[in-house]
Enzyme design. Structure first.
Site, PDB file in Angstrom:
ATOM      1  N   LYS A   1       0.841  -1.204   0.000  1.00  0.00           N
ATOM      2  CA  LYS A   1       0.000   0.000   0.000  1.00  0.00           C
ATOM      3  C   LYS A   1       0.870   1.245   0.000  1.00  0.00           C
ATOM      4  O   LYS A   1       1.911   1.283   0.675  1.00  0.00           O
ATOM      5  CB  LYS A   1      -0.922  -0.019   1.230  1.00  0.00           C
ATOM      6  CG  LYS A   1      -1.967   1.105   1.246  1.00  0.00           C
ATOM      7  CD  LYS A   1      -2.905   0.942   2.434  1.00  0.00           C
ATOM      8  CE  LYS A   1      -3.948   2.059   2.491  1.00  0.00           C
ATOM      9  NZ  LYS A   1      -4.881   1.891   3.624  1.00  0.00           N
TER      10      LYS A   1
ATOM     11  N   SER B   1      -9.738   2.085   2.708  1.00  0.00           N
ATOM     12  CA  SER B   1      -8.817   2.791   1.836  1.00  0.00           C
ATOM     13  C   SER B   1      -7.812   1.891   1.132  1.00  0.00           C
ATOM     14  O   SER B   1      -7.137   2.314   0.202  1.00  0.00           O
ATOM     15  CB  SER B   1      -8.057   3.841   2.656  1.00  0.00           C
ATOM     16  OG  SER B   1      -7.268   3.211   3.665  1.00  0.00           O
TER      17      SER B   1
ATOM     18  N   SER C   1     -10.143  -0.391   6.939  1.00  0.00           N
ATOM     19  CA  SER C   1      -9.571  -0.185   5.601  1.00  0.00           C
ATOM     20  C   SER C   1      -8.889  -1.404   5.000  1.00  0.00           C
ATOM     21  O   SER C   1      -8.477  -1.367   3.844  1.00  0.00           O
ATOM     22  CB  SER C   1      -8.574   0.982   5.630  1.00  0.00           C
ATOM     23  OG  SER C   1      -9.266   2.198   5.827  1.00  0.00           O
TER      24      SER C   1
END
Length: 482
Positions: free
Chosen positions: A79, A154, A178
């Site tokens: 990420k 996210s 997330s």
């Protein structure tokens, strides 16, 4: 079996046996990304040259017997809010469009020590603020199951990359769901460990008391193996905890007999889609059939989790994002009159709408005259929520429920109504407020063919119980996701 269809553990075993190599697996994965990522937009940065160089070096160490772990040679996606030395790290924000860190996050270092090959950095909601991966400055990520729908957020880029076979596993961060919510939307396995289990050093902070790094994988066995590698005590992170019970793969036992599972009635009421409720309860019945004890109960204070979470998270975000001012690194406005004007213009132009919204909310609840009324009250509610979970875990080993109230919404629907987007986190945020571990795994699909996620929540440091329950269910469920 096609290399790209393998799980991380299957690929590592194949590399050790000489069936394939880390280089071949990396080349095939890069070709897959090149062929289809224009459609899904899972990645912000793909490091093809660096990944191949890593794969060659790792392969030599595997052949020399230096790397023997279960993830050696397996390509991974990271990420884009985890720092990687020499590789751009943007948080999917314009304000960090050119930021190249001089150090690597400890969690990523742990993967590298285990022989992981880093493919690149995945797309995300800007600074992890959002639930759809639509607030990214680098375009939306699309759900591989239906490109008209969001992948969640996210960590949507990481979840979508796993679902689209654009990596063998991925790393995300979870501040209020997330990892688990995009895992639910994309039909993969995602886990948020107990707060402090994985070092946050090198994770660009959103809400420091809530953030935790975790894996997104194709199945529960991969999830346990990756979590085992990620976990370590780190003196550079003051919240890092020295744990001894980190052999998570030991919990991969097809046996849930006697496991006490509680289903909060609060999680099955108004706002929950009928098909999601049916799939979750069907999964509970499966666990009951294979020996678990399943009961319904009332979990108090559930309705207060969202206001408490968004008050605390926004307050911490407003503080954490003060450092992005255009002075030392990142975006700086081209025309300005004086230092203060440069600050204002750089931040106004560099941050997106959702980030600005949360900074303003955070600054408001921390301001004089409102601190006691909002922020302090939210902290008190947080403590009460933790106590409610403590009471529940005195009776149950695992709490079972949905990960999200619906399946993945269509692109554009959530952004049109931010409050509705916030309400979509209702089943995940309390876990972060209480610092608990949670895992999400597929438990079916709706009438549109979109995945439905089952969430299992455990008491602090009880990841093994979650893995045992998830693995037991997955073993019976098979590949049908039904």
């Amino acid at each position: 079996m096609d290399i790209l269809d393998m799980t991380a553990l299957q690929l590592s075993a194949a590399i050790k046996k000489g069936v394939t190599t880390a280089v071949e697996a990396t080349e095939q994965m890069l070709s897959r990304i090149d062929a289809q990522d224009q459609t899904y937009n899972c990645y912000v940065t793909v490091d093809a040259e660096g990944a191949l160089a890593q794969a060659k070096a790792v392969q030599k160490r595997i052949e020399a017997g230096e790397l023997t772990g279960p993830l050696a040679g397996v390509p991974v996606a990271i990420k884009d809010n985890l720092c990687t030395e020499g590789l751009r790290t943007t948080c999917s924000s314009k304000i960090l469009h050119n930021f190249v860190p001089t150090y690597t996050a400890e969690a990523v270092k742990n993967l590298q020590r285990a022989g992981a090959v880093i493919l690149g950095k995945t797309n995300m909601d800007e600074f992890a603020m959002g639930s759809t991966t639509e607030t990214s400055a680098y375009g939306v990520t699309r759900n591989p199951h239906n490109t008209e729908h969001v992948p969640g957020g996210s960590s949507g880029g990481s979840a979508a990359a796993v679902a689209a076979n654009e990596c063998f596993y991925a790393i995300g961060s979870d501040t209020g769901g997330s990892i688990r919510q995009p895992a639910s939307y994309c039909g993969v396995v995602g886990m948020k460990p107990t707060y402090g289990t994985v070092s946050r050093y090198g994770l660009i902070a959103y809400g420091s008391s809530l953030d935790q790094i975790g894996p997104l994988t194709k199945d529960v066995a991969d999830c346990a193996a990756v979590l085992e590698v990620l976990t370590s005590h780190d003196e550079k992170d003051s919240t890092s905890i020295a744990r001894k019970d980190t052999d998570f793969t030991a919990a991969l036992k097809d046996d849930v007999k006697g496991l006490r599972i509680g289903i909060p009635n609060d999680y099955l009421g108004k706002g929950l889609d009928g098909e999601v409720r049916e799939a979750v309860l069907r999964a509970a019945d499966v666990l009951k059939e294979i020996g678990a004890v399943v009961e319904h109960f009332d979990l108090s204070l559930a309705e207060y989790a969202i206001p408490a979470y968004y008050t605390i998270a926004a307050a911490e975000a407003s503080s954490n994002l003060e450092r992005f001012d255009g002075v030392k690194y990142g975006y700086r406005t081209e025309e300005y009159a004086g230092l203060h004007n440069m600050y204002k213009k750089s931040r106004s132009e560099g941050f997106g709408e959702e980030v600005k919204r949360r900074i303003m909310l955070g600054s408001f609840v921390l301001s004089s005259g409102y601190y006691d009324a909002y922020y302090l009250k939210a902290l008190k509610v947080k403590a009460l929520i933790k106590k409610a979970f403590d009471d529940a875990f005195s009776k149950y080993d695992v709490i079972l429920g949905p990960a999200a109230p619906t399946t993945a919404p269509k692109l554009g629907e959530s952004l049109a109504d931010p409050i509705q987007m916030y309400l979509g986190d209702i089943y995940t945020i309390a876990v972060n407020l209480a610092g608990l571990p949670g895992i999400c795994l597929p438990c079916g699909t709706d009438s549109k063919g979109l995945p439905i996620g089952l969430q299992l929540i455990g008491d602090c440091f009880q990841e093994k119980k979650l893995i045992r329950a998830a693995y037991g269910y997955e073993s019976v469920r098979g590949d049908s996701n039904a």
